[in-house]
Design an enzyme around this catalytic site. Sequence first.
Site, mmCIF file in Angstrom:
data_model
loop_
_atom_site.group_PDB
_atom_site.id
_atom_site.type_symbol
_atom_site.label_atom_id
_atom_site.label_comp_id
_atom_site.label_asym_id
_atom_site.label_seq_id
_atom_site.Cartn_x
_atom_site.Cartn_y
_atom_site.Cartn_z
ATOM 1 C CG HIS A 93 -1.082 3.752 9.203
ATOM 2 N ND1 HIS A 93 -2.077 4.251 8.316
ATOM 3 C CD2 HIS A 93 -1.387 2.358 9.113
ATOM 4 C CE1 HIS A 93 -2.766 3.051 7.948
ATOM 5 N NE2 HIS A 93 -2.288 1.957 8.316
ATOM 6 C CG ASP A 151 -0.696 -5.834 4.152
ATOM 7 O OD1 ASP A 151 -0.917 -5.209 3.092
ATOM 8 O OD2 ASP A 151 -1.565 -6.245 5.164
ATOM 9 C CG HIS A 200 -8.266 -8.255 3.571
ATOM 10 N ND1 HIS A 200 -7.186 -7.535 4.281
ATOM 11 C CD2 HIS A 200 -8.717 -8.739 4.866
ATOM 12 C CE1 HIS A 200 -7.104 -7.425 5.448
ATOM 13 N NE2 HIS A 200 -7.905 -8.099 6.017
ATOM 14 C CG HIS A 225 -1.664 -1.314 1.329
ATOM 15 N ND1 HIS A 225 -3.071 -1.234 1.040
ATOM 16 C CD2 HIS A 225 -1.505 -2.224 1.865
ATOM 17 C CE1 HIS A 225 -3.342 -2.575 1.379
ATOM 18 N NE2 HIS A 225 -2.291 -3.376 1.670
ATOM 19 C CG PHE A 226 3.902 1.911 -2.461
ATOM 20 C CD1 PHE A 226 4.233 1.118 -1.052
ATOM 21 C CD2 PHE A 226 4.706 1.330 -3.701
ATOM 22 C CE1 PHE A 226 5.195 0.259 -1.178
ATOM 23 C CE2 PHE A 226 5.680 0.569 -3.597
ATOM 24 C CZ PHE A 226 5.779 -0.204 -2.275
ATOM 25 N NE ARG A 227 -0.609 3.762 3.542
ATOM 26 C CZ ARG A 227 -1.468 3.087 4.073
ATOM 27 N NH1 ARG A 227 -2.572 2.533 3.315
ATOM 28 N NH2 ARG A 227 -1.386 2.265 5.277
ATOM 29 C CG HIS A 258 -2.845 -9.971 4.120
ATOM 30 N ND1 HIS A 258 -3.853 -10.502 4.133
ATOM 31 C CD2 HIS A 258 -2.850 -8.825 4.002
ATOM 32 C CE1 HIS A 258 -4.919 -9.670 4.015
ATOM 33 N NE2 HIS A 258 -4.327 -8.471 3.725
ATOM 34 C CG ASN A 309 -6.074 0.291 0.641
ATOM 35 O OD1 ASN A 309 -5.328 0.023 -0.012
ATOM 36 N ND2 ASN A 309 -6.004 0.378 1.950
HETATM 37 O O1 DOR Z 1 -3.156 -3.611 8.173
HETATM 38 C C1 DOR Z 1 -3.615 -3.325 7.189
HETATM 39 N N1 DOR Z 1 -3.398 -2.167 6.783
HETATM 40 N N2 DOR Z 1 -4.317 -4.257 6.360
HETATM 41 C C2 DOR Z 1 -4.737 -3.785 5.164
HETATM 42 O O2 DOR Z 1 -5.676 -4.440 4.810
HETATM 43 C C3 DOR Z 1 -4.956 -2.424 4.656
HETATM 44 C C4 DOR Z 1 -3.814 -1.635 5.343
HETATM 45 C C5 DOR Z 1 -3.920 0.000 5.147
HETATM 46 O O3 DOR Z 1 -4.144 0.121 3.967
HETATM 47 O O4 DOR Z 1 -3.385 0.543 5.982
#
Ligand code: DOR
Length: 440
Positions: A310, A306, A181, A67-69, A235, A99
């Site tokens: 944050h 994964d 997922h 997830h590279f935001r 995962h 996402n």
């Molecule tokens: O821990 C997680 N964080 N699992 C996910 O499926 C999404 C991810 C996120 O995008 O922060």
Amino acid sequence: MSELSPILIRHARILMPDDSFLLGDVYLENGRIALVASEISIDTAGIRVINATGLTLLPGVIDPQVHFREPGLEYKEDFFTATCACAKGGVTSFLEMPNTTPLTTTQAALDDKLQRAANKSLVNYGFFIGATTENLPDLREANPTCGIKIFMGSMKGPLLVDDEAALNAIFSQGDRLIAVHAEDRTRIEERCQQFAGVRDPAVHTQIQDNEAALIATKRALRLSKQYRRRLHILHMSTGEEAELLRQDKPEWVTAEVTPQHLVLNTSAYAKIGAKAQMNPPLKSERDNEILWQALRDGVIDFIATDHAPHTLEEKSRQYPDTPSGMPGVETSLPVMLTQAMQGRCTVAQVSRWMSANPAKGYGIPNKGKIVKGYDADLVLVDLNDYQPVLAENLATKCAWSPFEGWELTGWPQYTIVGGQVALDRGVFNTSVRGKALTFV
Ligand code: DOR
């Protein structure tokens, strides 16, 4: 010397496709592996020579879940910072999740990500298209994409799809890979009520428990069998899921596990608090052991990080206001190679789980092995030098790791992407750009 000058890697310990090691040389030309031999004698004028004495040459890592935001959440990470972290960790290709903001649920959003990555990514890139209850035509037609991502639970908003009719529609139409997922929304919601008010992040594992994962994995497996639809289980976190697949794994199903679900467990909450919080949550030591065995036995096919950064500020809130997820791309290879050096598995197995098998599972041609004609995506690691994970050395924008303080070996010294040196003895070449991956 331009970046696409040929490269001669000399005196490396080269991992060969039959799992043996060859002490020898590799010649890279036009972004491809041109020659692998015990000694290559050529005129080196105009050629970059890398003296790899003491280093082990592995295929570049393909991280099939990150997830590279970008776009929308660049305060946590962006394609540039994320892919510097990739280069640091020997990751030469990644598959990224939908996402972001906006969600990657349309061709336009996919095109936007491809363009952003072309501008900023030091490594090769591919993207999932996210399933909603309303985008079936996009799921069928999106291109290029590594597959459809379904969040069956543990997600809010349009990306949460757990309605039976909607799942049937997605599984029955089209034939591209579906990655799930697998955590059951209903069970998670019930248990959230039951544990409401608890502020210890350790409760996260009790809320999103083994049963929540097993229910959803069983459901995805049932749908995949009903429609003979290519399924990948993301995962996996529990021994129960691994045992289920050991009994019943159709040939068109693959599964992955993260390094953290192998080497961390619920004891991590007492040490690092909400930094250990992720979805699916870390489980018990028993789960670690069963997942390891399933991986060694080929029940689990590959490893993904994964990577889900944050900020420290977000992680320092009080549970349940802390977001789930931890970074991983720059530590995954050293974490796994350290396990190999400590006897848990072999270096060749690590490479199979992190390079050859993801390439095969997602149909990525010409990657994942050191073979003449394959893409020159490579990493030279030092298996004999233990170095601690230090926050100040991290390239990820979030600037923390669940492995801080761990002494790891197998750190990449050089990372080569399409014949260009992106990490050069610890120094980034930030002008290197990866390419869009293709999927066959
Ligand atoms: O821990 C997680 N964080 N699992 C996910 O499926 C999404 C991810 C996120 O995008 O922060």
